[in-house]
Write an enzyme that holds these catalytic residues in place. Structure first.
Site, PDB file in Angstrom:
ATOM      1  N   GLU A 168      42.194  43.316  43.171  1.00  0.00           N
ATOM      2  CA  GLU A 168      42.155  42.244  44.171  1.00  0.00           C
ATOM      3  C   GLU A 168      43.550  41.664  44.377  1.00  0.00           C
ATOM      4  O   GLU A 168      44.124  41.060  43.473  1.00  0.00           O
ATOM      5  CB  GLU A 168      41.191  41.152  43.700  1.00  0.00           C
ATOM      6  N   ASP A 196      39.485  38.774  40.049  1.00  0.00           N
ATOM      7  CA  ASP A 196      39.725  37.535  39.308  1.00  0.00           C
ATOM      8  C   ASP A 196      38.434  37.002  38.698  1.00  0.00           C
ATOM      9  O   ASP A 196      37.337  37.224  39.226  1.00  0.00           O
ATOM     10  CB  ASP A 196      40.320  36.471  40.238  1.00  0.00           C
ATOM     11  N   ASP A 215      36.828  34.312  38.848  1.00  0.00           N
ATOM     12  CA  ASP A 215      36.422  33.074  39.502  1.00  0.00           C
ATOM     13  C   ASP A 215      35.358  33.401  40.549  1.00  0.00           C
ATOM     14  O   ASP A 215      34.911  34.546  40.672  1.00  0.00           O
ATOM     15  CB  ASP A 215      37.627  32.373  40.142  1.00  0.00           C
ATOM     16  N   ASP A 229      35.536  33.488  43.858  1.00  0.00           N
ATOM     17  CA  ASP A 229      35.986  34.443  44.877  1.00  0.00           C
ATOM     18  C   ASP A 229      36.022  35.862  44.321  1.00  0.00           C
ATOM     19  O   ASP A 229      35.666  36.825  45.003  1.00  0.00           O
ATOM     20  CB  ASP A 229      37.380  34.052  45.384  1.00  0.00           C
TER      21      ASP A 229
END
Length: 702
Positions: free
Chosen positions: A478, A551, A553, A555
């Site tokens: 990403e 990541d 998180d 997102d």
């Protein structure tokens, strides 16, 4: 068979009966396909189908199948019961004729059955010939009539307790007799057949499958609305019982088989047409002469298209499954192709389909199709006793004509809903054609290049050096920020990197053509090099592991979900083979201060709960740590050594393998992907609202 001395005592009449069944025992594969589990189960189907034929005619409402613990199977039905009176010209009861003579029964145009799965008239007699024992009981005329057989030979068993093939058997010699006993209600009718397979024919290792029988019962309950089928397994432990009844029909069957979200409603095409067939019939002098007879063929088809690319077509003739197709499937496919090609040509401008585009192929039309094709006719001609292929040639034109006429009416309907579905279907088919062409082009240019060739792979791909597919790994990373660190952290010998920008297209709601136009999706498909959708070739995949590295998180989880949707929907064999993984990067980096002889330690924490436990443990030990605790909100916050140690180095990393354990898991995955990523917003909103109370505001990374 009986020994020579016993056989010599038979009358001429019985020698003629056994002569036909002897052929069955010598060549069982000609009649049941094989002597393994498939042939053993075929014997069960033959007896069950006799009861189903009664239900089709409207004479039976319940069929019960019981698997006994003594290696026998019993089938009960409440139909009319096998005729027990004497057959003219033979001097035998109807029961004995049905169970000892090949090509005898009520399915040869005598008016007993308008449509039947049995054609050759050998079903019951073949099962009898291949069984160590068969017991038949018939309820008719206020009495129960019974007859037993040993390897096709009628006679009497002297049972001491429960019936068994090992009991003393006395064959009939001068004449046969049908036992009659008990008094029952005159209106009560039915047939009970119990048989023990002959282990001289079938190996002991081959056993009856409860799951196969229940699947067949469920299938039949869809095809014969209102019929109740009960399957009970009494072999060992507590009995297992399943009951199936569906008052719908082929429409319900298609809805049951479908797993993807719909492009069209489930459409039903139904019509009865006639055709002329030349058959051989006996005249008054007993000679066979050709005669033209008029036949009725009822076509009943349910079909719908979904947004997937797999094709599920189930076909039946008089309720008998024809897994290898036949003339009815040929007619169905011909009708589909002809009708939809014509509809697409008519709407070419609106669909942006020109004469320069490749021709629509059958596979483009069948992609995403779920269909149940059934035909009902008198005396269908099958290719072999196993009835896996329909051979009646006139059925091809009839089915094709019904599909053309009724599907054309649906596609040209002026109703608003029908117009919308018609447009969506044609757009899907054109999209499948373009996806097929694009996928083939991608596949051709994505082969590994040697040093003398120029690479046509995306420039942003940082490929690995190894030629071994099993050892190679592709990290889908990403963002460009993480790419720079990942390049330093990877082992370029076997680890390749492909960066993606942000959130890719939600393929659950997009057409195949849109997916291949999307730069990120197209790059992933091109780099993996195995195509997409129905053209996907697992053996052509360029990497042994596909690792999604996003990541830690919200997102990152969303991007991972979008990527998994792409793999599940268009590269599913990779998931089924267990070659797709999700990297598990840490959430926290804990720098623990030295104490006494203990040196400074670096510990990586992967969840909030793990952090709480670790801090509590350190407090008990009286150890301190540097504050603030470092929280990784993205892979780019790590340096190369940290990323390698925690996420990329096979010696230390943690990977989460994405797998589909079984068919139930596949159906669950289909529902989840459709709920979370599909076009229907309302169910997703309900899901979010229902789960909102379980989410702490502190957990929301905003």
């Amino acid at each position: 068979m009986s020994n020579v001395s016993t056989r010599s005592s038979y009358t001429a009449r019985h020698l003629q009966v056994l002569e036909g069944l002897e052929a069955v025992r010598k060549r069982p594969g000609m009649y049941i396909g094989s002597t393994d589990s498939r042939g053993l189960m075929h014997c069960v189907w033959e007896i069950i189908d006799n009861g189903v034929d009664e239900a089709i005619g409207g004479y039976a409402t319940t069929i019960e199948v019981i698997l006994h613990d003594d290696d026998s199977v019993e089938v009960r039905d409440d139909g009319r019961g096998i005729p027990v009176d004497e057959v003219e010209g033979l001097g035998l009861s109807g029961v004995e004729v049905v169970y000892t003579k090949l090509h005898a029964g009520g399915k040869f145009g005598g008016g007993s059955y308008a449509a039947s799965g049995g054609l050759h008239g050998v079903g019951a007699s073949v099962v009898n010939a291949l069984s160590a024992r068969v017991d038949v009981e018939v309820d008719r005329g206020g009495k129960t009539h019974a007859m037993s057989f040993r390897r096709g030979e009628p006679g009497e068993f002297r049972d001491k307790g429960e019936p068994t093939p090992e009991a003393t058997f006395t064959p009939f010699t001068s004449s046969s007799r049908l036992r009659s006993f008990g008094r029952i209600a005159k209106k009560k009718t039915g047939t009970r057949v119990r048989f023990w397979p002959d282990r001289q024919i079938f190996p002991e290792t081959e056993q009856f499958s409860f799951s196969n029988i229940t699947e067949r019962a469920r299938q039949t309950s869809f095809l014969v609305p209102g019929l109740t089928l009960i399957v009970e397994d009494r072999r060992g432990g507590d009995p297992v019982r399943e009951e199936h009844r569906h008052d719908g029909g082929v429409v319900d069957f298609v809805d049951f088989l479908s797993h993807d979200s719909p492009v069209t409603n489930t459409w039903r095409l139904r019509e009865t047409r006639t055709f002329t067939e030349t058959v051989q019939q006996l005249d008054r002098s007993g000679r066979l002469k050709p005669k033209d007879v008029e036949r009725h063929c009822t076509v009943d088809i349910a079909l719908r298209w979904g947004n997937g690319f797999d094709t599920f077509v189930r076909s039946f003739v008089n309720i008998i499954a024809t897994p290898k197709g036949g003339t009815h499937i040929q007619g169905f496919e011909n009708g589909l192709v002809k009708t939809l090609r014509k509809a697409i040509d008519t709407n070419a401008r609106r669909l942006k389909y020109s004469a320069k585009d490749p021709k629509i192929e059958k596979d483009d039309i069948l992609a995403g199709l779920t269909a149940v094709v059934t035909v009902s006719l008198e005396e269908p001609q099958f290719e072999g006793q196993t009835k896996e292929v329909l051979g009646t040639s006139q059925v091809r034109a009839i089915v094709s004509g019904v599909v053309e006429d009724q599907l054309t009416a649906l596609l040209t309907s002026s109703k608003r809903d029908a117009k919308l579905q018609s447009t969506q279907l044609m757009e899907k088919i054109v999209g499948e054609m373009r996806a097929r062409v694009s996928a083939r082009m991608h596949k051709e240019i994505s082969r590994r290049k040697n040093a003398l060739e120029s690479s046509a792979l995306p420039a942003k791909l940082a490929d690995c050096r190894t030629k071994s597919v099993e050892e190679s790994e592709l990290f889908i990373v990403e963002g460009d920020s993480a790419l720079g660190t990942a390049k330093l952290a990877r082992s370029s010998e076997f680890q390749a990197l492909l960066p993606i920008r942000g959130k890719i297209l939600n393929v659950q709601k997009a057409s195949p053509a849109d997916i291949l136009k999307n730069a990120e999706c197209s790059s992933i498909i091109q780099v993996i090099g195995a195509g997409s959708g129905r053209t996907f070739d697992l053996d052509a995949a360029r990497y042994g592991k596909i690792i999604l590295m996003t990541d830690a998180d919200v997102d990152g989880a969303h991007i991972r979900g979008l990527l998994l949707t792409l793999f599940f929907r268009y590269m599913r064999p990779l998931v089924e083979a267990g070659r797709v993984y999700a990297a598990v990067p840490p959430l926290f980096r804990l720098d623990i201060n030295p104490k006494g002889r203990r040196k400074r330690e670096i510990q990586y924490i992967y969840s909030e709960a793990e952090l709480a436990r670790t801090l509590a443990k350190l407090e008990k030990q009286g150890r301190t740590y540097k504050e603030p605790i470092q929280r990784y909100k993205g892979l780019g916050e790590m340096d190369a050594d940290q990323l390698s140690e925690t996420t990329m180095d096979p010696k230390h990393r943690t990977l989460r393998r994405i797998q589909i354990a079984d068919e139930d898991a596949l159906m669950t995955a289909e529902r989840i992907f459709e709920l979370l990523m599909g076009s229907e917003v309302a169910p997703r909103k309900e899901f979010i609202v229902a789960g909102a109370g379980h989410v702490s505001q502190d957990q929301i990374d905003a």
